[in-house]
Structure formats: C-alpha cells, structure tokens
Design a protein around this motif. Structure first.
Motif, PDB file in Angstrom:
ATOM      1  N   GLY A  37       0.779  -1.229   0.000  1.00 52.89           N
ATOM      2  CA  GLY A  37       0.000   0.000   0.000  1.00 52.89           C
ATOM      3  C   GLY A  37       0.811   1.279   0.000  1.00 52.89           C
ATOM      4  N   ARG A  38       2.102   1.172  -0.234  1.00 51.80           N
ATOM      5  CA  ARG A  38       2.971   2.357  -0.255  1.00 51.80           C
ATOM      6  C   ARG A  38       3.721   2.430  -1.580  1.00 51.80           C
ATOM      7  NH1 ARG A  38       5.051   0.837   5.575  1.00 51.80           N
ATOM      8  NH2 ARG A  38       3.754   2.210   6.825  1.00 51.80           N
ATOM      9  N   LEU A  39       4.097   3.655  -1.957  1.00 45.65           N
ATOM     10  CA  LEU A  39       4.933   3.860  -3.139  1.00 45.65           C
ATOM     11  C   LEU A  39       6.386   3.613  -2.774  1.00 45.65           C
ATOM     12  CD1 LEU A  39       3.524   7.137  -4.696  1.00 45.65           C
ATOM     13  CD2 LEU A  39       3.146   4.800  -5.463  1.00 45.65           C
ATOM     14  N   TYR A  40       7.033   2.731  -3.520  1.00 48.28           N
ATOM     15  CA  TYR A  40       8.438   2.398  -3.284  1.00 48.28           C
ATOM     16  C   TYR A  40       9.290   2.856  -4.456  1.00 48.28           C
ATOM     17  CZ  TYR A  40       8.122  -0.417   0.943  1.00 48.28           C
ATOM     18  OH  TYR A  40       7.981  -0.834   2.245  1.00 48.28           O
ATOM     19  N   PHE A  41      10.504   3.267  -4.127  1.00 43.52           N
ATOM     20  CA  PHE A  41      11.488   3.729  -5.095  1.00 43.52           C
ATOM     21  C   PHE A  41      12.804   3.020  -4.804  1.00 43.52           C
ATOM     22  CE2 PHE A  41       8.380   6.938  -4.116  1.00 43.52           C
ATOM     23  CZ  PHE A  41       7.943   7.348  -5.357  1.00 43.52           C
ATOM     24  N   ILE A  42      13.708   3.082  -5.749  1.00 47.10           N
ATOM     25  CA  ILE A  42      14.974   2.361  -5.617  1.00 47.10           C
ATOM     26  C   ILE A  42      16.146   3.288  -5.890  1.00 47.10           C
ATOM     27  CG2 ILE A  42      14.825   1.628  -8.028  1.00 47.10           C
ATOM     28  CD1 ILE A  42      16.303  -0.929  -7.252  1.00 47.10           C
ATOM     29  N   ARG A  72       2.657  16.625  -8.066  1.00 46.61           N
ATOM     30  CA  ARG A  72       3.686  16.925  -7.062  1.00 46.61           C
ATOM     31  C   ARG A  72       3.408  16.049  -5.859  1.00 46.61           C
ATOM     32  NH1 ARG A  72       3.700  23.241  -7.424  1.00 46.61           N
ATOM     33  NH2 ARG A  72       1.860  22.878  -6.169  1.00 46.61           N
ATOM     34  N   LEU A  73       4.435  15.391  -5.379  1.00 47.31           N
ATOM     35  CA  LEU A  73       4.346  14.604  -4.160  1.00 47.31           C
ATOM     36  C   LEU A  73       5.357  15.156  -3.178  1.00 47.31           C
ATOM     37  CD1 LEU A  73       4.034  12.449  -6.670  1.00 47.31           C
ATOM     38  CD2 LEU A  73       3.915  10.853  -4.804  1.00 47.31           C
ATOM     39  N   ASP A  74       4.966  15.235  -1.948  1.00 46.08           N
ATOM     40  CA  ASP A  74       5.964  15.508  -0.926  1.00 46.08           C
ATOM     41  C   ASP A  74       5.746  14.534   0.213  1.00 46.08           C
ATOM     42  OD1 ASP A  74       4.587  16.880   1.436  1.00 46.08           O
ATOM     43  OD2 ASP A  74       3.952  18.178  -0.208  1.00 46.08           O
ATOM     44  N   GLY A  75       6.828  14.217   0.861  1.00 45.93           N
ATOM     45  CA  GLY A  75       6.771  13.253   1.946  1.00 45.93           C
ATOM     46  C   GLY A  75       8.138  13.058   2.553  1.00 45.93           C
ATOM     47  N   GLU A  76       8.233  11.996   3.311  1.00 43.56           N
ATOM     48  CA  GLU A  76       9.475  11.671   4.002  1.00 43.56           C
ATOM     49  C   GLU A  76       9.922  10.283   3.563  1.00 43.56           C
ATOM     50  OE1 GLU A  76      11.053  11.177   8.580  1.00 43.56           O
ATOM     51  OE2 GLU A  76       9.199  12.273   8.189  1.00 43.56           O
ATOM     52  N   ALA A  77      11.151  10.179   3.095  1.00 41.46           N
ATOM     53  CA  ALA A  77      11.698   8.900   2.657  1.00 41.46           C
ATOM     54  C   ALA A  77      11.993   8.024   3.874  1.00 41.46           C
ATOM     55  CB  ALA A  77      12.972   9.111   1.854  1.00 41.46           C
ATOM     56  N   LYS A  78      11.490   6.810   3.815  1.00 43.85           N
ATOM     57  CA  LYS A  78      11.751   5.808   4.854  1.00 43.85           C
ATOM     58  C   LYS A  78      12.359   4.600   4.158  1.00 43.85           C
ATOM     59  CE  LYS A  78       9.476   7.776   8.336  1.00 43.85           C
ATOM     60  NZ  LYS A  78       9.895   8.004   9.670  1.00 43.85           N
ATOM     61  N   PHE A  79      13.548   4.227   4.575  1.00 50.13           N
ATOM     62  CA  PHE A  79      14.214   3.075   3.972  1.00 50.13           C
ATOM     63  C   PHE A  79      13.634   1.785   4.544  1.00 50.13           C
ATOM     64  CE2 PHE A  79      17.147   6.529   3.267  1.00 50.13           C
ATOM     65  CZ  PHE A  79      17.442   6.343   1.939  1.00 50.13           C
ATOM     66  N   LEU A 112       7.602   6.525   0.572  1.00 49.82           N
ATOM     67  CA  LEU A 112       7.262   7.845   1.078  1.00 49.82           C
ATOM     68  C   LEU A 112       6.255   7.710   2.206  1.00 49.82           C
ATOM     69  CD1 LEU A 112       6.956  10.101  -2.082  1.00 49.82           C
ATOM     70  CD2 LEU A 112       8.920   9.706  -0.608  1.00 49.82           C
ATOM     71  N   ASP A 113       6.557   8.320   3.316  1.00 51.23           N
ATOM     72  CA  ASP A 113       5.664   8.371   4.462  1.00 51.23           C
ATOM     73  C   ASP A 113       5.082   9.778   4.532  1.00 51.23           C
ATOM     74  OD1 ASP A 113       4.392   7.277   6.674  1.00 51.23           O
ATOM     75  OD2 ASP A 113       6.030   7.764   8.047  1.00 51.23           O
ATOM     76  N   ASN A 114       3.887   9.885   5.083  1.00 54.67           N
ATOM     77  CA  ASN A 114       3.206  11.187   5.179  1.00 54.67           C
ATOM     78  C   ASN A 114       3.163  11.875   3.824  1.00 54.67           C
ATOM     79  OD1 ASN A 114       2.867  10.937   8.041  1.00 54.67           O
ATOM     80  ND2 ASN A 114       5.023  11.487   8.243  1.00 54.67           N
ATOM     81  N   VAL A 115       2.860  11.099   2.809  1.00 55.98           N
ATOM     82  CA  VAL A 115       2.891  11.612   1.442  1.00 55.98           C
ATOM     83  C   VAL A 115       1.629  12.419   1.135  1.00 55.98           C
ATOM     84  CG1 VAL A 115       1.909   9.509   0.417  1.00 55.98           C
ATOM     85  CG2 VAL A 115       3.310  11.000  -0.961  1.00 55.98           C
ATOM     86  N   LYS A 116       1.845  13.498   0.436  1.00 55.72           N
ATOM     87  CA  LYS A 116       0.762  14.324  -0.080  1.00 55.72           C
ATOM     88  C   LYS A 116       0.974  14.405  -1.590  1.00 55.72           C
ATOM     89  CE  LYS A 116      -1.051  19.020  -0.060  1.00 55.72           C
ATOM     90  NZ  LYS A 116      -0.814  20.392   0.403  1.00 55.72           N
ATOM     91  N   ALA A 117      -0.047  14.033  -2.344  1.00 54.16           N
ATOM     92  CA  ALA A 117       0.041  14.049  -3.800  1.00 54.16           C
ATOM     93  C   ALA A 117      -1.012  14.999  -4.354  1.00 54.16           C
ATOM     94  CB  ALA A 117      -0.174  12.649  -4.358  1.00 54.16           C
ATOM     95  N   THR A 118      -0.566  15.933  -5.173  1.00 57.60           N
ATOM     96  CA  THR A 118      -1.456  16.922  -5.764  1.00 57.60           C
ATOM     97  C   THR A 118      -1.266  16.928  -7.276  1.00 57.60           C
ATOM     98  OG1 THR A 118      -1.177  18.293  -3.787  1.00 57.60           O
ATOM     99  CG2 THR A 118      -2.156  19.341  -5.718  1.00 57.60           C
TER     100      THR A 118
END
Length: 130
Positions: A37-42, A72-79, A112-118
């Motif tokens: 349920g989360r967006l993951y990046f590498i 635009r997305l903003d959030g906090e990267a969590k490894f 991304l944690d606490n992500v906001k997507a607009t």
C-alpha cells in the motif's frame, strides 16, 4: 496510492528533489512500485541521492503528463531493509535486475511516508490524490 502510481507510470520519468546541505538536487527516476500500500522507489547506497536522503529524508517528486497536467508529491523517505521489499521492486520493474539483485548489499528501497500528492493543471483546480 494506486492513482498516484498510475500517474507516475504514465509519465515514465519523474524527478526527485533532495537537498545537499543548502543546495537543492534534482534527478530523474523512472522506477516505482506499490508494495504493502505504499509507493516504493529504488537507489543504490553508493549514490549521492541515498546520502542526501539519509541526511534529510524530506523529498519532493514531480512529473508532467502531457501538455497540461503535472503531479507533485511531498513526503518523508523511509528506507525498508527487508529483502521482500527489494524483491517486490525488482519484480515490478524487471529491467532493474540488470543492475541490482536483492542481496548485493548496494540496492536500497525506500517509500514515502506522510505523502501528499497533488495533481495540477492549467485548466482545473489542483486536486489531492493522497
């Protein structure tokens, strides 16, 4: 999150902005997947982007779709150190298997944690997706 994932995939290339001290840094990315349920990046733990995210996990992502719509997305990267998260990324984006394997000690994934997507447009009011 699936609407955001679909939007990013439709764009193909998206840009991740980090900071390096007081200097903004932006680079293109193209690999994204949804896992649990989360967006993951590498990235790789040998790259500057990794070091910048460790120092300051605040991140923004932007991509333009067509001529008049962007996200635009903003959030906090969590490894996420779990092997299953790395495997999920490689399964979602198989071309990455040419560069990484889940046990190479270099590949890292983050979400991304606490992500906001607009989604913004020249013709409509901004709307939030997440």
């Amino acid at each position: 999150m699936s609407a955001v994932l679909d939007y990013l995939k439709d764009c193909g290339v998206f840009y991740i902005a980090t900071t390096d001290g007081d200097q903004p840094r932006v680079r293109p990315f193209g690999a994204v997947c949804e896992f649990e349920g989360r967006l993951y990046f590498i990235t790789a733990n040998t790259k500057n982007v990794y070091k910048q995210l460790v120092a300051n996990p605040r991140v923004e992502i932007s991509a333009m779709k067509g001529q008049d719509s962007w996200i635009r997305l903003d959030g906090e990267a969590k490894f996420d150190d779990r092997r299953e998260a790395r495997v999920a990324m490689l399964e979602a984006v198989p071309v990455l298997k040419n560069m990484y394997n889940p046990d190479d000690g270099v590949m890292v994934v983050f979400y991304l944690d606490n992500v906001k997507a607009t989604v913004c447009s020249f013709t409509e009011e901004p709307k939030e997706l997440a």
